[in-house]
Design an enzyme around this catalytic site. Sequence first.
Site, PDB file in Angstrom:
ATOM      1  N   ASN A   1       0.839  -1.191   0.000  1.00 14.42           N
ATOM      2  CA  ASN A   1       0.000   0.000   0.000  1.00 14.42           C
ATOM      3  C   ASN A   1       0.866   1.229   0.000  1.00 14.42           C
ATOM      4  O   ASN A   1       1.992   1.189   0.477  1.00 14.42           O
ATOM      5  CB  ASN A   1      -0.834   0.036   1.289  1.00 14.42           C
ATOM      6  CG  ASN A   1      -2.063  -0.808   1.188  1.00 14.42           C
ATOM      7  OD1 ASN A   1      -2.873  -0.638   0.293  1.00 14.42           O
ATOM      8  ND2 ASN A   1      -2.209  -1.726   2.118  1.00 14.42           N
TER       9      ASN A   1
ATOM     10  N   LYS B   1      10.825 -17.101  -8.416  1.00 15.98           N
ATOM     11  CA  LYS B   1      10.338 -15.927  -9.133  1.00 15.98           C
ATOM     12  C   LYS B   1       9.470 -16.374 -10.307  1.00 15.98           C
ATOM     13  O   LYS B   1       9.865 -17.261 -11.077  1.00 15.98           O
ATOM     14  CB  LYS B   1      11.528 -15.100  -9.629  1.00 15.98           C
ATOM     15  CG  LYS B   1      11.104 -13.835 -10.319  1.00 15.98           C
ATOM     16  CD  LYS B   1      12.288 -13.021 -10.799  1.00 15.98           C
ATOM     17  CE  LYS B   1      11.792 -11.836 -11.598  1.00 15.98           C
ATOM     18  NZ  LYS B   1      12.880 -11.103 -12.235  1.00 15.98           N
TER      19      LYS B   1
END
Length: 408
Positions: A213, A292
């Site tokens: 955020n 990944k």
Amino acid sequence: MNELAGKHIVLGLTGGVACYKSAELCRSLIKAGATVQVVMTESAEQFITKTTMQSLSGRPVYTSQWDDRVANNMAHIELSRQAHAVLIAPCSADFAAKLIHGRADDLLSLMCLARPRDAVPLLIAPAMNREMWAHPATQRNMAQLEADGAVVLGVGQGEQACGETGDGRMLEPDSITEAVVGHFQPKLMGGQSVLITAGPTFEALDPVRGLTNRSSGKMGFALARAARDAGARVTLVSGPVALATPDGVDRVDVDSAQQMFEAVTSRLETATVFIACAAVADWRAEQVSEEKVKKQVGKAPPTMQFVENPDILATVAKNPRAQSGDLFCVGFAAESHDLMTNAKAKRERKGVPLLIGNIGPSTFGRDDNTLLLVDAKGTREIGPDSKLALSRLLIQDIAQRLKPPAKP
Ligand code: C5P
């Protein structure tokens, strides 16, 4: 911020290489609005000149009790009666030893002894070699200074002028100014224990990417400082941010919402105020990839499943201590529009007595903000102002709503 406006500080320098930091400290106090009268011991003059300190403070420096510039020739009385505080920075081991015995054979020690103790607090920023600091005699003297009513600000840790590394450095000038500012704040939260969440959370998607955020943590950290200055014990549970921990605040670092939830719920028992200022991610990846996730040429981007994170604030608000009012809960709402409507609805949904609304995009990462306080009776707007000034107002507001702390 002009938080020391109207305050007159006597800044005492004693013999130590940290005197070079006192020049910066003098500027920092003046920048915060104070007037500064410098008094130096003979040893301090070995490390920094009166000329430097006079230029920075804009006042003649005093070094001797026999200074005939003072009309009644009582510099120790005149200087201490005008002060709102005496700050000794650096305070050498020798000067501390002198103070505890009430010795008064130079202007600075004489003035410390002669000051009206109730009206003029004595703040001490020690500075010395790590062995000197660790010596039982020094530790005993510091404890005695505190017992005699002085405020010992503590020391920094790190590389020392002598080449050794350890505890004993003088605190940095800005930290000392922050402590002086804090000292003058009304202790409206004495005996309270405040738990604050701050910053964003980080929800890993794979080892290199994540969901987060936009929150710098500045509001939550300013609240921690304001609550500490108001006399509370403060624990700050912080997501990943690049901010220094306010001195004296107990900080717990977390990444994910789940970690923040656990850090908060395991510390609830002793808290009397909970302020949920963190921007907590609502969702996390159902499955965090161990490797990944690679972009594959010609293939569609991967899809991801999310699960909901626990709602920390709503959970805490249901706690029996919160329900009985022993734990006062405050929530934040970062909205992009319709602040009043959204904040009112959020207060009811979260089940908290006080909710603070702010417009996220206009405050993210900034030092200022405007807050909308929403409670069962109505709303009140404060600001725009710095996050620290708003935090002080908010802490004052919260303090008025609290039950008095239980006697230990
Ligand atoms: O629902 P929303 O995220 O907008 O609510 C904001 C308030 O709830 C903030 O006080 C935030 O710290 C808190 N919150 C929480 N746990 C979550 C989500 C939000 O404590 N999972």
